[in-house]
Design an enzyme around this catalytic site. Structure first.
Site, mmCIF file in Angstrom:
data_model
loop_
_atom_site.group_PDB
_atom_site.id
_atom_site.type_symbol
_atom_site.label_atom_id
_atom_site.label_comp_id
_atom_site.label_asym_id
_atom_site.label_seq_id
_atom_site.Cartn_x
_atom_site.Cartn_y
_atom_site.Cartn_z
ATOM 1 N N LYS A 1 -2.397 20.968 -4.940
ATOM 2 C CA LYS A 1 -1.727 20.431 -3.744
ATOM 3 C C LYS A 1 -0.433 19.738 -4.168
ATOM 4 C CE LYS A 1 -2.682 17.587 0.350
ATOM 5 N NZ LYS A 1 -3.707 16.811 1.072
ATOM 6 N N SER B 1 -4.878 18.285 5.818
ATOM 7 C CA SER B 1 -3.551 18.540 5.309
ATOM 8 C C SER B 1 -3.518 19.484 4.109
ATOM 9 C CB SER B 1 -2.874 17.217 4.911
ATOM 10 O OG SER B 1 -3.539 16.610 3.830
ATOM 11 N N SER C 1 -8.942 15.945 4.686
ATOM 12 C CA SER C 1 -7.924 16.936 4.305
ATOM 13 C C SER C 1 -8.365 17.974 3.296
ATOM 14 C CB SER C 1 -6.667 16.234 3.784
ATOM 15 O OG SER C 1 -5.972 15.652 4.854
#
Lengths: 487, 99
Positions: free
Chosen positions: A79, A154, A178
Protein backbone atom coordinates in the site's frame (compact mmCIF):
# COMPACT_ATOMS: atom_id res chain seq x y z
CA UNK A 1 0.49 -23.17 -15.49
CA UNK A 2 -0.97 -20.00 -14.00
CA UNK A 3 1.69 -18.37 -11.90
CA UNK A 4 -0.33 -15.32 -11.01
CA UNK A 5 -2.88 -17.04 -8.79
CA UNK A 6 -0.45 -19.08 -6.72
CA UNK A 7 -0.61 -19.04 -2.96
CA UNK A 8 2.58 -18.13 -1.16
CA UNK A 9 2.86 -21.74 -0.05
CA UNK A 10 2.61 -23.11 -3.60
CA UNK A 11 4.99 -20.52 -5.06
CA UNK A 12 7.48 -21.14 -2.27
CA UNK A 13 7.44 -24.89 -2.93
CA UNK A 14 8.09 -24.28 -6.64
CA UNK A 15 11.02 -22.01 -5.77
CA UNK A 16 12.44 -24.51 -3.30
CA UNK A 17 12.20 -27.39 -5.78
CA UNK A 18 13.77 -25.16 -8.49
CA UNK A 19 10.79 -25.58 -10.81
CA UNK A 20 10.98 -21.84 -11.25
CA UNK A 21 13.32 -19.07 -10.18
CA UNK A 22 12.28 -15.92 -8.37
CA UNK A 23 13.49 -13.88 -11.35
CA UNK A 24 11.15 -15.87 -13.63
CA UNK A 25 8.23 -15.53 -11.25
CA UNK A 26 8.93 -11.82 -10.82
CA UNK A 27 9.28 -11.23 -14.57
CA UNK A 28 5.96 -13.00 -15.17
CA UNK A 29 4.29 -10.89 -12.46
CA UNK A 30 5.74 -7.64 -13.82
CA UNK A 31 4.72 -8.52 -17.35
CA UNK A 32 1.18 -9.26 -16.23
CA UNK A 33 1.07 -6.06 -14.21
CA UNK A 34 2.12 -4.03 -17.26
CA UNK A 35 -0.49 -5.79 -19.43
CA UNK A 36 -3.50 -5.98 -17.14
CA UNK A 37 -3.13 -3.05 -14.81
CA UNK A 38 -4.10 -0.42 -17.39
CA UNK A 39 -7.67 -1.69 -16.87
CA UNK A 40 -7.58 -2.17 -13.09
CA UNK A 41 -5.15 0.58 -12.04
CA UNK A 42 -4.22 -1.12 -8.80
CA UNK A 43 -0.63 0.15 -8.90
CA UNK A 44 0.53 3.74 -8.48
CA UNK A 45 4.12 2.70 -9.12
CA UNK A 46 5.47 -0.52 -10.59
CA UNK A 47 9.04 -0.90 -9.33
CA UNK A 48 10.59 -3.09 -12.07
CA UNK A 49 14.23 -2.44 -11.16
CA UNK A 50 13.80 -2.97 -7.42
CA UNK A 51 11.73 -6.11 -8.02
CA UNK A 52 14.25 -7.71 -10.37
CA UNK A 53 17.18 -6.88 -8.08
CA UNK A 54 15.39 -8.34 -5.05
CA UNK A 55 14.42 -11.42 -7.09
CA UNK A 56 18.05 -11.93 -8.12
CA UNK A 57 19.14 -11.74 -4.49
CA UNK A 58 16.39 -14.20 -3.51
CA UNK A 59 17.59 -16.65 -6.12
CA UNK A 60 21.12 -16.38 -4.72
CA UNK A 61 19.79 -17.14 -1.23
CA UNK A 62 17.87 -20.13 -2.56
CA UNK A 63 20.88 -21.38 -4.55
CA UNK A 64 23.09 -21.21 -1.47
CA UNK A 65 20.35 -22.65 0.72
CA UNK A 66 20.97 -19.90 3.22
CA UNK A 67 18.54 -17.81 5.15
CA UNK A 68 15.46 -19.01 3.27
CA UNK A 69 12.02 -18.07 4.59
CA UNK A 70 8.55 -18.91 3.21
CA UNK A 71 8.57 -15.38 1.71
CA UNK A 72 11.94 -15.60 -0.02
CA UNK A 73 11.50 -14.83 -3.70
CA UNK A 74 7.74 -14.16 -3.42
CA UNK A 75 6.35 -11.07 -5.25
CA UNK A 76 4.17 -8.71 -3.20
CA UNK A 77 2.52 -5.31 -3.47
CA UNK A 78 2.64 -2.60 -0.81
CA UNK A 79 0.00 0.00 0.00
CA UNK A 80 1.37 3.40 -0.96
CA UNK A 81 1.09 4.65 2.65
CA UNK A 82 4.12 2.61 3.71
CA UNK A 83 7.57 4.12 3.19
CA UNK A 84 9.95 2.46 0.74
CA UNK A 85 13.43 3.96 0.43
CA UNK A 86 14.07 5.07 -3.14
CA UNK A 87 10.58 4.09 -4.32
CA UNK A 88 8.02 6.89 -4.63
CA UNK A 89 5.46 6.85 -1.80
CA UNK A 90 2.46 9.05 -2.52
CA UNK A 91 -0.36 8.07 -0.12
CA UNK A 92 -2.30 8.68 -3.36
CA UNK A 93 -2.13 12.40 -2.62
CA UNK A 94 -1.09 15.27 -4.87
CA UNK A 95 0.79 16.64 -1.88
CA UNK A 96 3.17 13.63 -1.97
CA UNK A 97 2.97 12.87 -5.69
CA UNK A 98 6.73 13.14 -6.17
CA UNK A 99 7.87 12.19 -2.67
CA UNK A 100 10.62 9.56 -2.52
CA UNK A 101 11.33 8.45 1.07
CA UNK A 102 14.92 8.41 2.30
CA UNK A 103 14.17 5.56 4.70
CA UNK A 104 12.20 2.33 4.95
CA UNK A 105 9.25 1.55 7.16
CA UNK A 106 10.04 -1.25 9.62
CA UNK A 107 7.61 -3.48 7.70
CA UNK A 108 9.51 -2.77 4.46
CA UNK A 109 12.79 -3.73 6.13
CA UNK A 110 11.31 -6.89 7.62
CA UNK A 111 9.95 -8.06 4.28
CA UNK A 112 13.26 -7.31 2.57
CA UNK A 113 15.08 -9.29 5.28
CA UNK A 114 12.69 -12.21 4.67
CA UNK A 115 13.58 -12.05 0.98
CA UNK A 116 10.19 -10.95 -0.40
CA UNK A 117 10.12 -9.11 -3.75
CA UNK A 118 8.46 -5.68 -3.96
CA UNK A 119 6.54 -5.41 -7.25
CA UNK A 120 5.08 -1.98 -6.62
CA UNK A 121 3.00 0.42 -4.57
CA UNK A 122 -0.79 0.25 -4.61
CA UNK A 123 -3.45 2.90 -4.94
CA UNK A 124 -5.62 3.94 -2.01
CA UNK A 125 -8.02 6.60 -0.90
CA UNK A 126 -5.91 9.69 -0.24
CA UNK A 127 -4.17 9.21 3.15
CA UNK A 128 -6.53 6.27 3.75
CA UNK A 129 -9.60 8.47 3.85
CA UNK A 130 -12.34 6.60 2.07
CA UNK A 131 -14.07 3.31 1.40
CA UNK A 132 -13.90 3.00 -2.38
CA UNK A 133 -10.52 4.29 -3.65
CA UNK A 134 -12.48 7.08 -5.35
CA UNK A 135 -10.85 9.57 -2.96
CA UNK A 136 -7.45 8.79 -4.44
CA UNK A 137 -5.89 12.06 -5.53
CA UNK A 138 -4.35 10.25 -8.51
CA UNK A 139 -6.92 7.96 -10.20
CA UNK A 140 -9.65 5.40 -9.50
CA UNK A 141 -8.94 1.69 -9.09
CA UNK A 142 -11.52 -0.71 -10.51
CA UNK A 143 -12.83 -3.95 -9.04
CA UNK A 144 -11.40 -6.87 -11.06
CA UNK A 145 -14.76 -8.67 -10.65
CA UNK A 146 -16.65 -5.86 -12.41
CA UNK A 147 -14.80 -2.89 -13.83
CA UNK A 148 -17.79 -0.60 -13.23
CA UNK A 149 -17.56 -1.22 -9.50
CA UNK A 150 -15.20 0.00 -6.77
CA UNK A 151 -12.64 -2.28 -5.12
CA UNK A 152 -13.47 -0.86 -1.67
CA UNK A 153 -11.10 1.17 0.41
CA UNK A 154 -8.96 2.47 1.55
CA UNK A 155 -6.61 -0.43 0.63
CA UNK A 156 -8.50 -0.86 -2.66
CA UNK A 157 -5.41 -1.08 -4.85
CA UNK A 158 -4.00 -3.77 -2.55
CA UNK A 159 -7.18 -5.86 -2.73
CA UNK A 160 -7.44 -5.41 -6.51
CA UNK A 161 -3.76 -6.34 -6.97
CA UNK A 162 -4.56 -9.66 -5.27
CA UNK A 163 -7.76 -10.57 -7.06
CA UNK A 164 -6.34 -9.54 -10.45
CA UNK A 165 -3.31 -11.78 -9.85
CA UNK A 166 -0.74 -8.99 -9.87
CA UNK A 167 1.23 -10.29 -6.87
CA UNK A 168 1.23 -13.27 -4.49
CA UNK A 169 0.45 -11.24 -1.38
CA UNK A 170 -0.30 -7.62 -0.59
CA UNK A 171 0.44 -5.41 2.38
CA UNK A 172 -2.50 -3.21 3.32
CA UNK A 173 -3.30 -1.01 6.26
CA UNK A 174 -6.51 -0.92 8.30
CA UNK A 175 -7.49 2.17 10.27
CA UNK A 176 -11.23 1.48 10.31
CA UNK A 177 -11.77 -1.47 8.00
CA UNK A 178 -9.38 -0.55 5.21
CA UNK A 179 -8.03 -4.09 4.87
CA UNK A 180 -11.20 -6.07 5.63
CA UNK A 181 -13.76 -4.09 3.65
CA UNK A 182 -11.87 -4.14 0.29
CA UNK A 183 -10.85 -7.76 0.97
CA UNK A 184 -14.57 -8.55 1.12
CA UNK A 185 -15.30 -6.60 -2.07
CA UNK A 186 -12.52 -8.35 -4.02
CA UNK A 187 -12.69 -11.92 -2.62
CA UNK A 188 -9.41 -11.75 -0.74
CA UNK A 189 -8.37 -12.92 2.74
CA UNK A 190 -6.93 -10.16 4.93
CA UNK A 191 -6.21 -9.38 8.55
CA UNK A 192 -6.26 -6.29 10.70
CA UNK A 193 -3.95 -7.45 13.49
CA UNK A 194 -4.22 -6.31 17.10
CA UNK A 195 -3.27 -2.65 17.40
CA UNK A 196 0.44 -2.59 18.32
CA UNK A 197 1.28 -6.03 16.95
CA UNK A 198 2.93 -4.64 13.79
CA UNK A 199 5.23 -1.61 13.96
CA UNK A 200 3.84 1.61 12.52
CA UNK A 201 7.29 3.13 11.99
CA UNK A 202 7.40 4.49 8.45
CA UNK A 203 3.67 4.18 7.91
CA UNK A 204 2.36 7.61 6.91
CA UNK A 205 -0.03 8.19 9.79
CA UNK A 206 -3.77 8.59 9.46
CA UNK A 207 -5.09 7.99 13.00
CA UNK A 208 -2.21 6.88 15.19
CA UNK A 209 -4.30 5.08 17.81
CA UNK A 210 -6.10 2.97 15.15
CA UNK A 211 -3.60 2.38 12.33
CA UNK A 212 -2.79 -1.33 11.86
CA UNK A 213 -0.70 -2.73 9.00
CA UNK A 214 -1.91 -6.13 7.81
CA UNK A 215 -1.44 -8.63 4.97
CA UNK A 216 -3.92 -9.56 2.22
CA UNK A 217 -3.53 -13.05 0.82
CA UNK A 218 -5.23 -15.92 -1.01
CA UNK A 219 -6.03 -17.81 2.19
CA UNK A 220 -5.78 -17.76 5.98
CA UNK A 221 -2.70 -19.98 5.96
CA UNK A 222 -0.75 -17.47 3.83
CA UNK A 223 -2.06 -14.62 5.96
CA UNK A 224 -0.54 -16.25 9.04
CA UNK A 225 2.74 -16.69 7.15
CA UNK A 226 3.05 -13.02 6.26
CA UNK A 227 1.96 -11.74 9.68
CA UNK A 228 4.62 -13.97 11.25
CA UNK A 229 7.30 -12.01 9.40
CA UNK A 230 6.00 -8.47 9.91
CA UNK A 231 4.77 -8.66 13.52
CA UNK A 232 6.88 -7.87 16.57
CA UNK A 233 8.29 -5.23 18.85
CA UNK A 234 10.08 -2.26 17.33
CA UNK A 235 12.04 0.21 19.44
CA UNK A 236 11.02 2.85 16.90
CA UNK A 237 7.31 2.39 17.72
CA UNK A 238 6.67 2.66 21.45
CA UNK A 239 3.10 1.39 21.01
CA UNK A 240 4.30 -1.93 19.56
CA UNK A 241 3.89 -4.88 21.93
CA UNK A 242 6.98 -6.32 23.58
CA UNK A 243 5.22 -9.67 24.00
CA UNK A 244 6.77 -12.34 21.80
CA UNK A 245 5.00 -13.11 18.54
CA UNK A 246 2.97 -16.33 18.67
CA UNK A 247 3.59 -19.11 16.15
CA UNK A 248 0.54 -18.45 13.99
CA UNK A 249 0.62 -21.87 12.33
CA UNK A 250 0.91 -23.81 15.56
CA UNK A 251 -2.83 -24.47 15.95
CA UNK A 252 -3.91 -23.87 12.40
CA UNK A 253 -4.79 -27.51 11.67
CA UNK A 254 -6.46 -28.20 15.00
CA UNK A 255 -10.19 -28.95 14.78
CA UNK A 256 -12.54 -26.17 15.86
CA UNK A 257 -15.02 -28.62 17.38
CA UNK A 258 -16.31 -27.38 20.73
CA UNK A 259 -15.05 -23.83 20.23
CA UNK A 260 -17.55 -21.04 20.73
CA UNK A 261 -18.61 -18.75 17.90
CA UNK A 262 -20.44 -15.55 18.83
CA UNK A 263 -22.89 -13.87 16.49
CA UNK A 264 -23.33 -10.22 17.49
CA UNK A 265 -27.03 -9.53 17.03
CA UNK A 266 -26.51 -5.80 16.43
CA UNK A 267 -24.76 -6.62 13.15
CA UNK A 268 -27.84 -8.30 11.69
CA UNK A 269 -30.21 -5.43 11.15
CA UNK A 270 -32.32 -4.06 8.31
CA UNK A 271 -30.43 -2.75 5.32
CA UNK A 272 -28.21 -5.75 4.68
CA UNK A 273 -28.27 -7.03 1.10
CA UNK A 274 -30.23 -10.31 0.95
CA UNK A 275 -27.39 -12.21 -0.73
CA UNK A 276 -24.92 -10.95 1.89
CA UNK A 277 -27.10 -12.08 4.77
CA UNK A 278 -27.72 -15.53 3.25
CA UNK A 279 -23.97 -16.03 2.64
CA UNK A 280 -23.22 -15.14 6.26
CA UNK A 281 -25.95 -17.50 7.53
CA UNK A 282 -24.50 -20.26 5.34
CA UNK A 283 -21.06 -19.65 6.86
CA UNK A 284 -22.55 -19.93 10.35
CA UNK A 285 -24.10 -23.28 9.37
CA UNK A 286 -20.71 -24.42 8.05
CA UNK A 287 -19.19 -23.72 11.44
CA UNK A 288 -22.02 -25.61 13.14
CA UNK A 289 -21.22 -28.58 10.92
CA UNK A 290 -17.59 -28.28 11.98
CA UNK A 291 -18.79 -28.68 15.55
CA UNK A 292 -18.56 -25.12 16.81
CA UNK A 293 -21.10 -23.95 19.38
CA UNK A 294 -22.93 -20.93 18.02
CA UNK A 295 -24.15 -18.32 20.49
CA UNK A 296 -25.93 -15.05 19.94
CA UNK A 297 -24.10 -12.26 21.77
CA UNK A 298 -24.72 -8.56 22.22
CA UNK A 299 -22.34 -5.67 21.57
CA UNK A 300 -24.80 -3.02 22.78
CA UNK A 301 -22.82 0.06 21.74
CA UNK A 302 -22.32 -1.04 18.12
CA UNK A 303 -24.45 1.75 16.66
CA UNK A 304 -22.16 4.31 18.26
CA UNK A 305 -19.00 2.82 16.78
CA UNK A 306 -19.27 4.85 13.59
CA UNK A 307 -19.49 8.32 15.23
CA UNK A 308 -16.84 7.37 17.82
CA UNK A 309 -14.51 6.14 15.11
CA UNK A 310 -14.97 9.10 12.79
CA UNK A 311 -14.76 11.79 15.47
CA UNK A 312 -11.54 10.39 16.87
CA UNK A 313 -10.15 9.80 13.39
CA UNK A 314 -10.90 13.39 12.36
CA UNK A 315 -9.12 14.68 15.45
CA UNK A 316 -6.07 12.46 15.06
CA UNK A 317 -5.83 13.00 11.30
CA UNK A 318 -6.13 16.74 11.73
CA UNK A 319 -3.06 16.69 13.97
CA UNK A 320 -1.11 14.13 11.94
CA UNK A 321 -1.59 15.91 8.63
CA UNK A 322 -0.27 19.20 10.01
CA UNK A 323 3.17 18.03 8.82
CA UNK A 324 2.22 18.53 5.18
CA UNK A 325 3.02 22.21 5.06
CA UNK A 326 5.08 22.68 1.91
CA UNK A 327 8.33 23.57 3.63
CA UNK A 328 10.34 20.38 4.21
CA UNK A 329 9.05 17.81 1.70
CA UNK A 330 6.25 17.20 -0.75
CA UNK A 331 4.36 19.74 -2.81
CA UNK A 332 5.21 23.36 -2.13
CA UNK A 333 3.09 26.19 -3.53
CA UNK A 334 4.63 29.54 -2.77
CA UNK A 335 3.27 31.83 -5.45
CA UNK A 336 3.62 35.43 -4.17
CA UNK A 337 3.86 34.09 -0.62
CA UNK A 338 4.32 37.00 1.78
CA UNK A 339 5.05 34.82 4.76
CA UNK A 340 5.36 31.19 5.69
CA UNK A 341 1.65 30.89 6.52
CA UNK A 342 0.87 31.68 2.88
CA UNK A 343 2.87 28.61 1.86
CA UNK A 344 0.87 26.48 4.30
CA UNK A 345 -2.48 27.81 3.09
CA UNK A 346 -1.72 27.52 -0.63
CA UNK A 347 0.08 24.17 -0.47
CA UNK A 348 -2.66 22.53 1.58
CA UNK A 349 -5.42 24.06 -0.53
CA UNK A 350 -3.92 22.75 -3.76
CA UNK A 351 -2.41 19.53 -2.45
CA UNK A 352 -5.28 17.98 -0.50
CA UNK A 353 -8.48 16.56 -1.97
CA UNK A 354 -11.94 17.40 -0.62
CA UNK A 355 -12.28 14.41 1.72
CA UNK A 356 -8.94 15.17 3.34
CA UNK A 357 -9.96 18.80 3.80
CA UNK A 358 -13.29 17.76 5.30
CA UNK A 359 -11.64 15.50 7.83
CA UNK A 360 -8.92 17.96 8.78
CA UNK A 361 -11.50 20.70 9.33
CA UNK A 362 -13.95 18.49 11.23
CA UNK A 363 -11.04 17.34 13.39
CA UNK A 364 -10.03 20.90 14.12
CA UNK A 365 -13.69 21.60 14.92
CA UNK A 366 -14.01 18.62 17.32
CA UNK A 367 -10.83 19.68 19.10
CA UNK A 368 -11.55 23.41 19.20
CA UNK A 369 -12.47 25.41 22.28
CA UNK A 370 -16.10 24.90 23.25
CA UNK A 371 -16.49 21.62 21.34
CA UNK A 372 -13.71 19.46 22.79
CA UNK A 373 -15.84 18.04 25.65
CA UNK A 374 -18.93 17.53 23.50
CA UNK A 375 -17.15 15.68 20.72
CA UNK A 376 -13.60 14.49 21.31
CA UNK A 377 -13.90 13.69 25.02
CA UNK A 378 -17.39 12.23 24.62
CA UNK A 379 -16.14 9.95 21.84
CA UNK A 380 -13.21 8.76 23.99
CA UNK A 381 -15.69 7.85 26.77
CA UNK A 382 -17.96 5.91 24.46
CA UNK A 383 -14.81 4.24 23.10
CA UNK A 384 -14.28 2.80 26.59
CA UNK A 385 -17.78 1.30 26.39
CA UNK A 386 -17.12 -0.15 22.92
CA UNK A 387 -14.02 -1.83 24.24
CA UNK A 388 -15.94 -3.22 27.22
CA UNK A 389 -18.55 -4.64 24.82
CA UNK A 390 -15.88 -6.80 23.22
CA UNK A 391 -14.34 -7.80 26.56
CA UNK A 392 -17.77 -8.91 27.82
CA UNK A 393 -18.51 -10.86 24.64
CA UNK A 394 -15.17 -12.67 24.84
CA UNK A 395 -16.03 -13.86 28.36
CA UNK A 396 -18.48 -16.27 26.74
CA UNK A 397 -17.17 -16.93 23.20
CA UNK A 398 -13.82 -17.51 21.47
CA UNK A 399 -14.45 -15.55 18.28
CA UNK A 400 -17.14 -13.36 16.76
CA UNK A 401 -18.44 -13.63 13.20
CA UNK A 402 -19.94 -10.71 11.26
CA UNK A 403 -20.18 -9.40 7.69
CA UNK A 404 -17.53 -6.96 6.43
CA UNK A 405 -20.07 -4.74 4.65
CA UNK A 406 -23.90 -4.60 4.35
CA UNK A 407 -23.58 -4.78 0.54
CA UNK A 408 -21.25 -6.09 -2.13
CA UNK A 409 -19.06 -3.68 -4.10
CA UNK A 410 -21.04 -0.64 -5.27
CA UNK A 411 -20.69 1.17 -8.58
CA UNK A 412 -18.18 3.93 -9.18
CA UNK A 413 -19.83 7.26 -8.50
CA UNK A 414 -22.70 5.75 -6.52
CA UNK A 415 -21.71 7.26 -3.17
CA UNK A 416 -19.33 10.07 -4.05
CA UNK A 417 -21.83 12.91 -3.75
CA UNK A 418 -22.71 12.25 -0.11
CA UNK A 419 -19.75 11.84 2.28
CA UNK A 420 -21.95 10.57 5.12
CA UNK A 421 -23.36 7.77 2.96
CA UNK A 422 -19.80 6.71 2.14
CA UNK A 423 -18.96 6.65 5.87
CA UNK A 424 -21.93 4.34 6.50
CA UNK A 425 -20.45 1.64 4.27
CA UNK A 426 -17.84 1.14 7.04
CA UNK A 427 -20.48 0.36 9.65
CA UNK A 428 -19.40 -3.28 10.25
CA UNK A 429 -15.67 -2.77 10.25
CA UNK A 430 -15.02 0.35 12.35
CA UNK A 431 -15.75 -0.96 15.87
CA UNK A 432 -12.64 -3.16 16.06
CA UNK A 433 -10.19 -0.29 15.65
CA UNK A 434 -11.28 1.89 18.61
CA UNK A 435 -11.25 -1.37 20.63
CA UNK A 436 -7.88 -2.48 19.23
CA UNK A 437 -8.97 -6.10 18.65
CA UNK A 438 -7.94 -8.12 15.56
CA UNK A 439 -10.23 -9.04 12.65
CA UNK A 440 -9.71 -11.56 9.85
CA UNK A 441 -11.71 -11.09 6.63
CA UNK A 442 -12.54 -14.16 4.54
CA UNK A 443 -14.47 -14.69 1.30
CA UNK A 444 -17.79 -16.44 2.07
CA UNK A 445 -19.94 -16.42 -1.05
CA UNK A 446 -21.39 -14.35 -3.87
CA UNK A 447 -24.39 -12.10 -4.21
CA UNK A 448 -25.39 -11.11 -7.75
CA UNK A 449 -22.01 -12.42 -8.94
CA UNK A 450 -20.06 -10.15 -6.62
CA UNK A 451 -17.99 -11.47 -3.69
CA UNK A 452 -19.28 -11.36 -0.11
CA UNK A 453 -16.88 -11.03 2.82
CA UNK A 454 -17.16 -12.02 6.45
CA UNK A 455 -14.87 -11.24 9.35
CA UNK A 456 -13.83 -13.18 12.42
CA UNK A 457 -13.06 -10.89 15.36
CA UNK A 458 -10.84 -12.10 18.19
CA UNK A 459 -9.40 -11.19 21.55
CA UNK A 460 -6.40 -8.88 21.85
CA UNK A 461 -3.30 -10.66 20.51
CA UNK A 462 -5.26 -13.82 19.69
CA UNK A 463 -4.61 -13.84 15.94
CA UNK A 464 -3.68 -17.51 16.31
CA UNK A 465 -7.32 -18.44 16.98
CA UNK A 466 -8.53 -16.32 14.06
CA UNK A 467 -6.18 -18.15 11.68
CA UNK A 468 -7.25 -21.53 13.08
CA UNK A 469 -10.96 -20.78 12.71
CA UNK A 470 -10.46 -19.14 9.30
CA UNK A 471 -8.34 -22.02 8.02
CA UNK A 472 -10.91 -24.58 9.21
CA UNK A 473 -13.55 -22.80 7.12
CA UNK A 474 -11.30 -22.70 4.05
CA UNK A 475 -10.64 -26.45 4.34
CA UNK A 476 -14.33 -27.16 3.66
CA UNK A 477 -15.24 -24.27 1.32
CA UNK A 478 -13.68 -22.97 -1.88
CA UNK A 479 -14.96 -19.39 -2.04
CA UNK A 480 -11.40 -18.15 -1.48
CA UNK A 481 -10.22 -20.05 -4.55
CA UNK A 482 -12.57 -18.17 -6.87
CA UNK A 483 -11.09 -15.43 -8.97
CA UNK A 484 -12.36 -13.33 -11.88
CA UNK A 485 -10.55 -15.66 -14.29
CA UNK A 486 -11.95 -18.99 -13.11
CA UNK A 487 -15.50 -18.22 -12.06
CA UNK B 1 -28.38 19.77 20.28
CA UNK B 2 -28.73 20.36 16.58
CA UNK B 3 -26.59 23.06 15.15
CA UNK B 4 -25.72 24.08 11.67
CA UNK B 5 -22.15 24.84 10.80
CA UNK B 6 -22.28 28.11 8.87
CA UNK B 7 -19.73 29.30 6.34
CA UNK B 8 -18.18 31.63 8.90
CA UNK B 9 -17.43 28.67 11.18
CA UNK B 10 -16.09 26.67 8.24
CA UNK B 11 -13.69 29.48 7.38
CA UNK B 12 -12.65 29.82 11.02
CA UNK B 13 -11.88 26.10 11.25
CA UNK B 14 -10.05 26.20 7.90
CA UNK B 15 -7.87 29.01 9.25
CA UNK B 16 -7.15 26.99 12.42
CA UNK B 17 -6.06 24.09 10.21
CA UNK B 18 -4.02 26.36 7.88
CA UNK B 19 -6.12 25.35 4.89
CA UNK B 20 -6.77 27.87 2.14
CA UNK B 21 -10.46 27.91 1.24
CA UNK B 22 -12.67 29.67 -1.33
CA UNK B 23 -16.17 31.03 -0.65
CA UNK B 24 -17.60 28.36 -2.90
CA UNK B 25 -15.86 25.58 -0.97
CA UNK B 26 -16.94 27.03 2.38
CA UNK B 27 -20.54 26.94 1.15
CA UNK B 28 -20.28 23.30 0.06
CA UNK B 29 -18.53 22.12 3.24
CA UNK B 30 -21.01 23.97 5.45
CA UNK B 31 -23.93 21.81 4.32
CA UNK B 32 -21.91 18.58 4.49
CA UNK B 33 -20.52 19.34 7.95
CA UNK B 34 -23.96 20.09 9.35
CA UNK B 35 -25.27 16.71 8.18
CA UNK B 36 -22.24 14.83 9.52
CA UNK B 37 -22.25 16.56 12.91
CA UNK B 38 -25.98 16.06 13.28
CA UNK B 39 -25.50 12.33 12.74
CA UNK B 40 -22.66 12.28 15.27
CA UNK B 41 -24.85 13.95 17.89
CA UNK B 42 -26.38 10.51 18.50
CA UNK B 43 -23.52 10.06 20.98
CA UNK B 44 -25.51 12.29 23.35
CA UNK B 45 -27.88 9.37 23.91
CA UNK B 46 -25.13 7.47 25.73
CA UNK B 47 -24.81 7.99 29.47
CA UNK B 48 -21.09 8.44 30.11
CA UNK B 49 -21.25 10.11 33.54
CA UNK B 50 -19.10 7.52 35.26
CA UNK B 51 -17.12 6.34 32.25
CA UNK B 52 -13.44 7.25 31.99
CA UNK B 53 -12.20 8.34 28.56
CA UNK B 54 -10.10 5.74 26.74
CA UNK B 55 -6.50 6.88 26.83
CA UNK B 56 -4.72 3.87 25.42
CA UNK B 57 -5.64 0.74 23.57
CA UNK B 58 -3.85 -2.02 25.41
CA UNK B 59 -0.26 -1.12 26.04
CA UNK B 60 -0.42 0.90 29.25
CA UNK B 61 3.24 1.09 30.13
CA UNK B 62 5.92 3.71 29.92
CA UNK B 63 8.60 2.92 27.38
CA UNK B 64 12.00 4.13 28.54
CA UNK B 65 15.42 3.73 27.01
CA UNK B 66 18.95 5.00 27.45
CA UNK B 67 19.57 8.24 25.65
CA UNK B 68 22.29 6.78 23.42
CA UNK B 69 23.69 8.62 20.44
CA UNK B 70 22.71 6.76 17.27
CA UNK B 71 23.56 7.40 13.64
CA UNK B 72 20.93 9.47 11.84
CA UNK B 73 20.29 10.58 8.28
CA UNK B 74 22.99 12.87 6.96
CA UNK B 75 22.10 16.43 6.05
CA UNK B 76 22.48 16.00 2.29
CA UNK B 77 20.16 13.01 2.32
CA UNK B 78 17.66 14.81 4.55
CA UNK B 79 17.41 17.77 2.19
CA UNK B 80 16.65 15.64 -0.88
CA UNK B 81 12.94 16.31 -0.49
CA UNK B 82 13.13 19.90 0.73
CA UNK B 83 11.73 22.46 -1.74
CA UNK B 84 14.26 25.19 -0.83
CA UNK B 85 17.45 25.07 1.16
CA UNK B 86 20.25 27.50 1.86
CA UNK B 87 23.54 27.01 3.70
CA UNK B 88 22.36 23.82 5.38
CA UNK B 89 18.91 25.04 6.36
CA UNK B 90 15.40 24.71 4.99
CA UNK B 91 14.47 28.08 3.53
CA UNK B 92 11.04 29.65 4.04
CA UNK B 93 9.73 33.23 3.76
CA UNK B 94 9.26 35.48 6.79
CA UNK B 95 7.84 33.71 9.81
CA UNK B 96 7.28 36.64 12.16
CA UNK B 97 6.39 40.23 11.22
CA UNK B 98 7.93 42.25 8.37
CA UNK B 99 11.39 41.63 7.00
Amino acid sequence: MQLHNLTIRAASEMLASKKISSVELTQATLQRAHEVDSKIQAYVTIADDVALEQAKQADERIAKGENITPLTGIPFSMKDAISTRGVRTTCSSKILENYVPQYNATVTDKLADAGAVLIGKTNMDEFGMGSSCENSGLFNTRNPWDLDRVPGGSSGGAAASMSAGLCNFAIGEDTGGSVRMPAGFCNVTGIKPTYGRVSRYGLIALASSFDSIGPMTRDAYDCATVLQYIAGHDPKDSTSYKIQVTNYHENINKPVKGMKLGIPKEYFVAGMEVGVESSIQEAIRTYEKLGMEVHEVSLPHTKYALPVYYLLLFAEASSNLARFDGTRFGLSVSKDAKDVVDIYLQTRHEGFGDEVKRRIMLGAYALSAGYYDAYYLKAQKVRTLLRQDFENAFNSVDVLLAPTCPTTAFKLGEKTSDPLEMYLSDIYVVATNPAGVPGLALPCGFSNNMPVGMQLIGKHLDEQTLFQVGHAYQQVTDWHKQNPGNR
Amino acid sequence: MTQTIDTKTVKHVAALARLGITDEEAEKFSGQFSAIIEYFNMLNEVDTDNVPPASDIANAENILREDDVQPSMNREEFFKNAPKTERGYVKVPTVLGDE
